[in-house]
Each structure stands twice: as C-alpha cells, then as structure tokens.
Scaffold this active site. Structure first.
Site, PDB file in Angstrom:
ATOM      1  N   GLU A   1       0.680  -1.156  -0.153  1.00 33.67           N
ATOM      2  CA  GLU A   1      -0.086   0.053  -0.098  1.00 33.67           C
ATOM      3  C   GLU A   1       1.075   1.218  -0.154  1.00 33.67           C
ATOM      4  O   GLU A   1       1.991   1.306   0.660  1.00 33.67           O
ATOM      5  CB  GLU A   1      -0.970  -0.054   1.350  1.00 33.67           C
ATOM      6  CG  GLU A   1      -1.889   1.302   1.381  1.00 33.67           C
ATOM      7  CD  GLU A   1      -3.001   1.035   2.483  1.00 33.67           C
ATOM      8  OE1 GLU A   1      -3.579  -0.112   2.549  1.00 33.67           O
ATOM      9  OE2 GLU A   1      -3.138   1.869   3.091  1.00 33.67           O
TER      10      GLU A   1
ATOM     11  N   ASP B   1       0.168   5.216   0.611  1.00 32.17           N
ATOM     12  CA  ASP B   1      -0.733   6.276   1.176  1.00 32.17           C
ATOM     13  C   ASP B   1      -0.555   7.704   1.363  1.00 32.17           C
ATOM     14  O   ASP B   1       0.629   8.056   1.610  1.00 32.17           O
ATOM     15  CB  ASP B   1      -0.756   5.850   2.508  1.00 32.17           C
ATOM     16  CG  ASP B   1      -1.394   4.576   2.926  1.00 32.17           C
ATOM     17  OD1 ASP B   1      -2.343   4.062   2.153  1.00 32.17           O
ATOM     18  OD2 ASP B   1      -1.234   4.034   3.944  1.00 32.17           O
TER      19      ASP B   1
ATOM     20  N   GLU C   1      -2.477  10.698   3.112  1.00 31.15           N
ATOM     21  CA  GLU C   1      -3.498  10.966   4.181  1.00 31.15           C
ATOM     22  C   GLU C   1      -3.465  12.399   4.437  1.00 31.15           C
ATOM     23  O   GLU C   1      -2.482  12.812   4.992  1.00 31.15           O
ATOM     24  CB  GLU C   1      -3.463   9.968   5.385  1.00 31.15           C
ATOM     25  CG  GLU C   1      -3.612   8.611   4.896  1.00 31.15           C
ATOM     26  CD  GLU C   1      -3.667   7.747   6.225  1.00 31.15           C
ATOM     27  OE1 GLU C   1      -4.418   6.995   6.428  1.00 31.15           O
ATOM     28  OE2 GLU C   1      -2.655   7.892   6.918  1.00 31.15           O
TER      29      GLU C   1
ATOM     30  N   GLN D   1       0.024  13.086   5.825  1.00 31.82           N
ATOM     31  CA  GLN D   1       0.869  11.904   6.059  1.00 31.82           C
ATOM     32  C   GLN D   1       0.916  10.986   5.026  1.00 31.82           C
ATOM     33  O   GLN D   1      -0.143  10.532   4.359  1.00 31.82           O
ATOM     34  CB  GLN D   1       0.109  11.333   7.299  1.00 31.82           C
ATOM     35  CG  GLN D   1       0.749  10.075   7.631  1.00 31.82           C
ATOM     36  CD  GLN D   1       0.052   9.547   8.911  1.00 31.82           C
ATOM     37  OE1 GLN D   1       0.399   9.984  10.228  1.00 31.82           O
ATOM     38  NE2 GLN D   1      -0.743   8.235   9.177  1.00 31.82           N
TER      39      GLN D   1
ATOM     40  N   ASN E   1       2.525   6.983   3.967  1.00 30.55           N
ATOM     41  CA  ASN E   1       3.058   5.401   4.539  1.00 30.55           C
ATOM     42  C   ASN E   1       3.264   4.676   3.468  1.00 30.55           C
ATOM     43  O   ASN E   1       2.833   4.825   2.315  1.00 30.55           O
ATOM     44  CB  ASN E   1       1.893   5.172   5.500  1.00 30.55           C
ATOM     45  CG  ASN E   1       2.374   4.417   6.702  1.00 30.55           C
ATOM     46  OD1 ASN E   1       3.490   3.727   6.475  1.00 30.55           O
ATOM     47  ND2 ASN E   1       1.329   3.567   7.430  1.00 30.55           N
TER      48      ASN E   1
ATOM     49  N   ASP F   1       3.872   0.893   9.083  1.00 26.50           N
ATOM     50  CA  ASP F   1       4.302   1.964   9.876  1.00 26.50           C
ATOM     51  C   ASP F   1       5.811   2.695   9.516  1.00 26.50           C
ATOM     52  O   ASP F   1       6.600   2.627  10.491  1.00 26.50           O
ATOM     53  CB  ASP F   1       5.051   0.750  11.401  1.00 26.50           C
ATOM     54  CG  ASP F   1       3.662   0.145  11.957  1.00 26.50           C
ATOM     55  OD1 ASP F   1       2.619   0.528  12.139  1.00 26.50           O
ATOM     56  OD2 ASP F   1       3.977  -1.059  12.412  1.00 26.50           O
TER      57      ASP F   1
ATOM     58  N   GLU G   1       5.431   5.926   8.776  1.00 20.14           N
ATOM     59  CA  GLU G   1       4.809   7.123   8.626  1.00 20.14           C
ATOM     60  C   GLU G   1       5.864   8.343   8.567  1.00 20.14           C
ATOM     61  O   GLU G   1       6.746   8.559   9.147  1.00 20.14           O
ATOM     62  CB  GLU G   1       3.623   7.517   9.731  1.00 20.14           C
ATOM     63  CG  GLU G   1       2.856   6.307   9.937  1.00 20.14           C
ATOM     64  CD  GLU G   1       3.196   5.276  10.798  1.00 20.14           C
ATOM     65  OE1 GLU G   1       4.504   5.140  11.252  1.00 20.14           O
ATOM     66  OE2 GLU G   1       2.237   4.432  11.074  1.00 20.14           O
TER      67      GLU G   1
ATOM     68  N   TRP H   1      -7.547  10.177  16.133  1.00 24.13           N
ATOM     69  CA  TRP H   1      -5.858  10.341  15.859  1.00 24.13           C
ATOM     70  C   TRP H   1      -5.544  11.461  14.885  1.00 24.13           C
ATOM     71  O   TRP H   1      -4.351  11.984  14.956  1.00 24.13           O
ATOM     72  CB  TRP H   1      -5.583   9.157  15.349  1.00 24.13           C
ATOM     73  CG  TRP H   1      -6.073   8.646  14.270  1.00 24.13           C
ATOM     74  CD1 TRP H   1      -6.990   8.001  13.669  1.00 24.13           C
ATOM     75  CD2 TRP H   1      -5.296   8.950  12.738  1.00 24.13           C
ATOM     76  NE1 TRP H   1      -7.327   7.642  12.499  1.00 24.13           N
ATOM     77  CE2 TRP H   1      -6.099   8.419  11.765  1.00 24.13           C
ATOM     78  CE3 TRP H   1      -4.188   9.565  12.680  1.00 24.13           C
ATOM     79  CZ2 TRP H   1      -5.922   8.338  10.689  1.00 24.13           C
ATOM     80  CZ3 TRP H   1      -4.024   9.650  11.036  1.00 24.13           C
ATOM     81  CH2 TRP H   1      -4.655   9.175  10.019  1.00 24.13           C
TER      82      TRP H   1
ATOM     83  N   ARG I   1      10.400   4.438  18.856  1.00 22.05           N
ATOM     84  CA  ARG I   1       9.847   3.234  17.952  1.00 22.05           C
ATOM     85  C   ARG I   1      10.767   2.629  17.407  1.00 22.05           C
ATOM     86  O   ARG I   1      10.796   1.272  17.299  1.00 22.05           O
ATOM     87  CB  ARG I   1       8.897   3.928  17.071  1.00 22.05           C
ATOM     88  CG  ARG I   1       7.652   4.572  17.424  1.00 22.05           C
ATOM     89  CD  ARG I   1       6.914   5.136  16.232  1.00 22.05           C
ATOM     90  NE  ARG I   1       6.105   4.224  15.600  1.00 22.05           N
ATOM     91  CZ  ARG I   1       5.781   4.294  14.073  1.00 22.05           C
ATOM     92  NH1 ARG I   1       5.793   5.644  13.697  1.00 22.05           N
ATOM     93  NH2 ARG I   1       5.289   3.483  13.570  1.00 22.05           N
TER      94      ARG I   1
END
Length: 286
Positions: free
Chosen positions: A104, A106, A108, A121, A123, A131, A133, A196, A274
C-alpha cells in the site's frame, strides 16, 4: 471544474472504450471508477468529469478504480476541505487488496483547525509491513484551489509528489521489502478519524461545520493493467522505467531537501522511541 480524464498507457488495446481513452477523450468518473462506500455521499459534477466527496454525521464515502495496476504513475487533483476540518481524513492511496502481505502507498490529508496548516501523512506497506509514517505540513492552502498529488512507482523507487515537488522517496535498495509483484488498485476515502487525525486526537471534529466537502478532478493513470499483457510490467521501455525516472534529478533533489528541512514534522526514520535501530530503508538515500 475542468475535465476528469483517465489516460492509461498500455502496450495493447482491449476495447473501443480504451482506444478512445488513449486518444484523450475526457472520461466520466464511472467509466473507470466505482463507488465502494456510501454512494449517496459521492456526487458527480461537470457531467461526471469531476466529483464531490461528502462527510457528515451519517457517513463518509469512498471509491476505487475498476482495475489494478503494476508499476506506473497515478495522479489526481484534489481541493481539500476548507475552514475547520479537524478530525477529518481525506485519503488517496494504492492498495493490493490483500491482508497479511498487503502492499500500500498512502497519501492521508489530516484536517486542521482554521488557520493551521494542513498536514499530509504518507505511509508505505511492503510485503505486509507498514508503520513507515512521515508527515509534512503543506506550504500552501490546499483548500483554496486544486493541487496535483502523484505516486510514481517503478522498479527503482517510489516517489510521492505534491504538484512537481517530491516529498518522499522510497528506494528499491534490496535492504528492505519493496512492492514488485502485487498489482494495486487506486482508492480514495473521506472519513472521520478524530481519535488520531489532528494533533494525535486532541482536536475533535466539529459537526456543526458539517457537511464537509472535498473535490476531485483530472485523474491520470499510466501503468500496466492486471489482468493485461503479461510482459508489460517487466518492459524496460515503459516511460516510467526510463533512466530519467530512476532517481531524482538535481532540481527535484533540491526541492526534496527544501521540504524535508522546512516542512517535515515527523519521520519514523528518526523516531528512536519506536525504532532504536534505524530501519534499513532509511539509509538508502534518494
């Protein structure tokens, strides 16, 4: 509103409708896309050459391409929700429509309070791993006019463009998974995500401002359709595989660095909480 156009560049022709599209005839939305969610909230305008997406307390909405593609470029023009759009998300993405091994890409667009910058955002999921981002504050008001958002995807890299400015590059360096085998469809949604979307969920949607509207036009898909010619995706003569599309040129690289220095507000590559060890794709450069 202009024309909604679908231009699919292939190696062969499948139908009269396709031949007409290649010749540049303006296409209507429903010729190449289907509504996937809440048909009453997607309105065709300009004789179907542009669309309006609607979000209210009853529903958001979404649509998808009727075909999937393997490599190429997808671009479209969007005018985002004006004013107080906190808690809303307008998404444009490509998706393999698979679960455990999803690929995928993305875009956003995260809604904002009036006067605050819109955040985009991005991704990337590759072989089921996401994960990744990154967030950039747009340097213009994307609700004041249409702007072009594009995804270039070839064997060498994936590039996210805002107008002609690259805001993200993901290299096929061999150090991390890269989407090479699964075709992806083109999707878009408008929905509520105030848990979020804006300031991590601190800013909630103000339904007194509803309904919320986003506008789309000038879709352009140039890629290899699946099902389609089996040798299309591997053909090095596809324009998007040419040498000048295998890396950013000097002007693009300068624009890319400008965005990263002045407008990036989050990058998973530098988030040590992270990722104590920097992910390998983050060291691949551009």
């Amino acid at each position: 509103m202009g024309s909604l156009r679908i231009s699919v560049v292939l190696l062969c022709f499948f139908s009269l409708a396709f031949c007409l599209l290649v010749s540049g005839r303006p296409a209507t939305f429903l010729q190449d896309f289907k509504v996937t969610w809440s048909e009453s909230h997607i309105r065709q305008i300009d004789a179907g050459r542009a669309i309006q997406l609607v979000l209210d307390q009853n529903s958001g909405c979404g649509f998808a391409s009727k075909r999937q593609f393997l490599f190429g470029r997808v671009s479209l023009k969007i005018k985002l929700i004006p004013g107080d759009s906190a808690g809303t998300v307008t998404a444009f993405y490509m998706n393999s429509d698979t679960n455990t091994i999803r690929d995928e890409l993305d875009f956003e667009f995260l809604g904002n309070r009036t006067g605050q910058p819109y955040t985009v955002q991005t991704n990337i999921y590759a072989h089921g791993k996401g994960d990744r981002e990154q967030r950039v504050n747009l340097w213009f008001d994307p609700a004041a006019d249409f702007h072009t958002y594009s995804l270039l995807w070839n064997h060498h890299h994936i590039v996210f463009y805002v107008d002609d400015v690259p805001i993200r590059v993901y290299k096929n360096s061999g150090r991390a998974p890269y989407p090479t085998n699964q075709p992806m469809g083109v999707y878009s949604t408008l929905w509520e995500a105030d848990d979020w979307a804006t300031r991590g969920g601190l800013e909630k949607i103000d339904w007194s401002k509803a309904p919320f509207y986003a506008y789309y036009k000038d879709f352009d898909i140039e890629g290899c359709p699946v099902p389609g010619p089996t040798n299309c995706a591997a053909n090095p003569r596809n324009w998007w595989e040419a040498s000048n599309y295998q890396a950013l040129n000097a002007i693009e690289a300068r624009k890319y660095r400008w965005v990263r220095i002045n407008h990036m507000i989050y990058d998973y590559c530098t988030d040590k909480s992270r990722y104590p060890v920097t992910p390998p794709e983050c060291m691949a450069g551009i």
